[in-house]
Write a protein that holds these residues in place. Structure first.
Motif, PDB file in Angstrom:
ATOM      1  N   ARG A  67       0.826  -1.213   0.000  1.00  0.00           N
ATOM      2  CA  ARG A  67       0.000   0.000   0.000  1.00  0.00           C
ATOM      3  C   ARG A  67       0.858   1.261   0.000  1.00  0.00           C
ATOM      4  O   ARG A  67       0.503   2.261  -0.617  1.00  0.00           O
ATOM      5  CB  ARG A  67      -0.971  -0.021   1.191  1.00  0.00           C
ATOM      6  CG  ARG A  67      -2.082  -1.049   1.011  1.00  0.00           C
ATOM      7  CD  ARG A  67      -3.004  -1.105   2.204  1.00  0.00           C
ATOM      8  NE  ARG A  67      -2.262  -1.445   3.407  1.00  0.00           N
ATOM      9  CZ  ARG A  67      -2.774  -1.455   4.633  1.00  0.00           C
ATOM     10  NH1 ARG A  67      -4.040  -1.135   4.825  1.00  0.00           N
ATOM     11  NH2 ARG A  67      -2.034  -1.794   5.666  1.00  0.00           N
ATOM     12  N   CYS A  95      -4.406  -7.921   7.823  1.00  0.00           N
ATOM     13  CA  CYS A  95      -5.138  -7.334   8.963  1.00  0.00           C
ATOM     14  C   CYS A  95      -6.233  -8.237   9.538  1.00  0.00           C
ATOM     15  O   CYS A  95      -7.116  -7.728  10.234  1.00  0.00           O
ATOM     16  CB  CYS A  95      -5.804  -5.999   8.603  1.00  0.00           C
ATOM     17  SG  CYS A  95      -4.717  -4.753   7.952  1.00  0.00           S
ATOM     18  N   GLU A 105      -6.088  -7.965  13.339  1.00  0.00           N
ATOM     19  CA  GLU A 105      -6.036  -6.645  13.962  1.00  0.00           C
ATOM     20  C   GLU A 105      -7.449  -6.122  14.226  1.00  0.00           C
ATOM     21  O   GLU A 105      -8.394  -6.531  13.563  1.00  0.00           O
ATOM     22  CB  GLU A 105      -5.290  -5.652  13.060  1.00  0.00           C
ATOM     23  CG  GLU A 105      -3.784  -5.691  13.185  1.00  0.00           C
ATOM     24  CD  GLU A 105      -3.145  -6.911  12.542  1.00  0.00           C
ATOM     25  OE1 GLU A 105      -3.793  -7.524  11.671  1.00  0.00           O
ATOM     26  OE2 GLU A 105      -2.014  -7.266  12.939  1.00  0.00           O
ATOM     27  N   CYS A 138      -5.598  -0.995  13.264  1.00  0.00           N
ATOM     28  CA  CYS A 138      -5.458  -0.677  11.841  1.00  0.00           C
ATOM     29  C   CYS A 138      -5.340   0.822  11.622  1.00  0.00           C
ATOM     30  O   CYS A 138      -4.515   1.269  10.826  1.00  0.00           O
ATOM     31  CB  CYS A 138      -6.639  -1.217  11.036  1.00  0.00           C
ATOM     32  SG  CYS A 138      -6.466  -2.958  10.658  1.00  0.00           S
ATOM     33  N   CYS A 183      -1.871   1.843  12.711  1.00  0.00           N
ATOM     34  CA  CYS A 183      -0.858   1.295  11.806  1.00  0.00           C
ATOM     35  C   CYS A 183      -0.807   2.104  10.511  1.00  0.00           C
ATOM     36  O   CYS A 183       0.257   2.552  10.086  1.00  0.00           O
ATOM     37  CB  CYS A 183      -1.185  -0.173  11.521  1.00  0.00           C
ATOM     38  SG  CYS A 183      -0.349  -0.847  10.080  1.00  0.00           S
ATOM     39  N   ILE A 184      -1.955   2.326   9.923  1.00  0.00           N
ATOM     40  CA  ILE A 184      -1.951   2.971   8.605  1.00  0.00           C
ATOM     41  C   ILE A 184      -1.590   4.452   8.727  1.00  0.00           C
ATOM     42  O   ILE A 184      -0.877   4.995   7.877  1.00  0.00           O
ATOM     43  CB  ILE A 184      -3.278   2.714   7.837  1.00  0.00           C
ATOM     44  CG1 ILE A 184      -3.086   2.985   6.357  1.00  0.00           C
ATOM     45  CG2 ILE A 184      -4.446   3.494   8.378  1.00  0.00           C
ATOM     46  CD1 ILE A 184      -2.158   2.050   5.641  1.00  0.00           C
TER      47      ILE A 184
HETATM   48 FE1  FES Z   1      -4.551  -3.113   9.502  1.00  0.00          FE
HETATM   49 FE2  FES Z   1      -1.982  -2.133   9.187  1.00  0.00          FE
HETATM   50  S1  FES Z   1      -2.752  -3.615  10.615  1.00  0.00           S
HETATM   51  S2  FES Z   1      -3.854  -1.409   8.341  1.00  0.00           S
END
Ligand code: FES
Ligand code: SAM
Length: 330
Positions: A265, A297, A300, A305, A308-309
Motif C-alpha cells: 500500500r 489485517c 487486527e 489498523c 498502523c496505517i
Molecule cells: Fe490493519 Fe496495518 S494492521 S492497516
C-alpha cells in the motif's frame, strides 16, 4: 498527459520505463489531489453471494466457508465507532446478498447518514430503482468494478452474468449523480496487455470518479485455484497509468496489493494512489470475508489498523485527510 492505446501497451510491456512511470504518476497525484490520504472505513457486512465469479472465494458454489451476515443495527454501530475514530467515509461492501433488500439497505443508509459521514456502497448489481432509492436516502458513492473490458474473458469469468448489465449499472450510477468507482483485476487467465490498455481507456471514457486496481490472487476453493497470482508490478503500472490519464480522481492503494507485497500500500501511495480503506469491523468477520487467501489485517482490530496505517502514511511525509474526500474538481 494523453496517451494512445499503442503507447499504453508499450509502457505496460516495457519494464525498463517503470521508474519514470511511477515517478510521473506520483507527481500527477501530488499536483491534482495533493499530499492528503483519504481513509475510508470499510465494513464487509455479508459474505453471502448469489454470483459465481470464478476468481472469488465468496462465490455461491464454495461450500467450505462459514457464511455470515452482520445485522443492520450492528452495521450502523460499526459505522458509528468508525466515525468516532475519525473516519469521514464509510464503505459498505458485501457479496450480492438479497437479504439486504431495497428497504433494508435504505434503513441502514438513512441511519449512517445521520452520523455526518460520506457513504459509499459496494454491493453489486441492482436495478435503477434500487440505486435511485439508495441515492435518495443519502448514499454518496458506489463502487462496481468492471473487472475486465474484454467481453469474452468477462463471460468466461462470470457465468450467469452479463457484461452489458454491468455497463448499465455504471451508467445508471453516473446518471443518478453518484461518485462512481470502477476498476479491474490484473492477472486473470488469458487476460492480454491489450485488454488492460482497453480497461484504462474505459475508465477515462466513462469518467470514473474512483478506480480500484487489484492483482488477481488465486483462491484454493475456486476453479482458478491453480492459476498463478497476478503480478504486483503490472497491477501497479495499470494503477499509475490510470492516475496519469484521469488525473484528479480518487485511487485506493488496494489491500490485494499489500497481500502480494508487504509494503504494497505504501508503494502504491507513492505511485499514484491517494486513498486507503482500512477494515473497521472486529476480527470475527475479517477472516471469513475471504475473497482471496492471505488477506492482511485479519487479526487486527479497528484501532490497531487506524494507528498502523496513520503511522505508515506519516512515515512517507503524507497526511491523513480530515475532510470527506470527494473527487477534487480543481
Ligand atoms: Fe490493519 Fe496495518 S494492521 S492497516
Ligand atoms: N459484490 C460486490 C461486487 O461484485 O462489486 C462487491 C464485493 S466483491 C468481493 C469486491 C471485489 O473483490 C471485486 O470487484 C473483485 O475485483 C475483487 N476480488 C474478488 N476475488 C478476487 C481475487 N481472487 N483476487 C483479487 N481480487 C478479487
Amino acid at each position: 498527459m494523453e496517451l494512445t492505446k499503442p503507447e499504453i501497451i508499450d509502457i505496460l510491456k516495457d519494464d525498463s520505463q517503470n521508474d519514470w512511470l511511477f515517478k510521473l504518476a506520483d507527481e500527477t497525484r501530488k499536483k491534482y489531489v495533493g499530499d492528503e490520504v483519504h481513509l475510508r472505513g470499510l465494513i464487509e457486512f455479508s459474505n453471502i453471494c448469489r454470483c459465481q465469479c470464478k476468481y472469488c472465494g465468496l462465490q455461491s458454489t464454495n461450500k467450505n466457508i462459514e457464511r455470515y451476515r452482520i445485522s443492520p443495527d450492528d452495521i450502523v454501530l460499526y459505522a458509528q465507532k468508525a466515525v468516532e475514530m475519525g473516519y469521514k467515509t464509510i464503505v459498505l461492501q458485501s457479496g450480492e446478498d438479497e437479504f439486504y433488500s431495497k428497504d433494508v439497505m435504505c434503513e441502514i443508509i438513512k441511519n449512517i447518514k445521520k452520523l455526518d459521514v460520506a457513504l459509499t456502497l459496494s454491493i453489486g448489481e441492482r436495478s435503477f430503482e434500487e440505486y435511485k432509492a439508495f441515492k435518495d436516502c443519502g448514499a454518496d458513492r458506489y463502487l462496481i468494478r468492471i473487472e475486465t473490458t474484454d467481453k469474452n474473458l468477462y463471460k468466461q469469468m462470470h457465468p450467469n452474468m452479463d457484461f452489458d448489465n454491468r455497463i448499465r449499472c455504471l451508467k445508471d450510477l453516473k446518471k443518478l449523480g453518484y461518485e462512481t468507482g470502477t476498476g479491474c483485476l490484473v492477472g486473470l487467465p488469458n487476460q492480454t496487455i491489450e485488454s488492460l490498455a482497453d480497461d484504462i481507456l474505459f475508465f477515462k471514457e466513462i469518467n470514473a470518479d474512483m478506480v480500484g486496481i487489484g492483482p488477481f490472487i488465486a483462491h484454493p476453493q475456486t476453479p482458478l485455484k491453480d492459476v498463478p497470482n497476478g503480478s504486483f508490478t503490472l497491477a501497479l503500472k495499470v494503477m499509475a497509468l490510470t492516475r496519469i490519464l484521469l488525473k484528479n480522481i480518487n485511487i485506493p492503494a488496494t489491500t490485494a496489493m499489500e497481500t502480494l507485497n508487504p509494503q504494497g500500500r505504501i508503494i502504491a501511495l507513492q505511485s499514484g494512489a491517494n486513498v486507503v480503506m482500512p477494515n473497521v469491523t472486529t476480527t470475527e468477520y475479517r477472516a471469513k470475508y475471504e475473497i482471496y487467501p492471505g488477506k492482511i489485517c485479519i487479526n487486527e482490530n479497528p484501532t490497531q489498523c487506524r494507528g498502523c496505517i496513520e503511522g505508515k502514511i506519516k512515515s512517507i511525509g503524507r497526511t491523513v485527510s480530515t475532510d470527506y474526500g470527494f473527487r477534487n474538481e480543481n
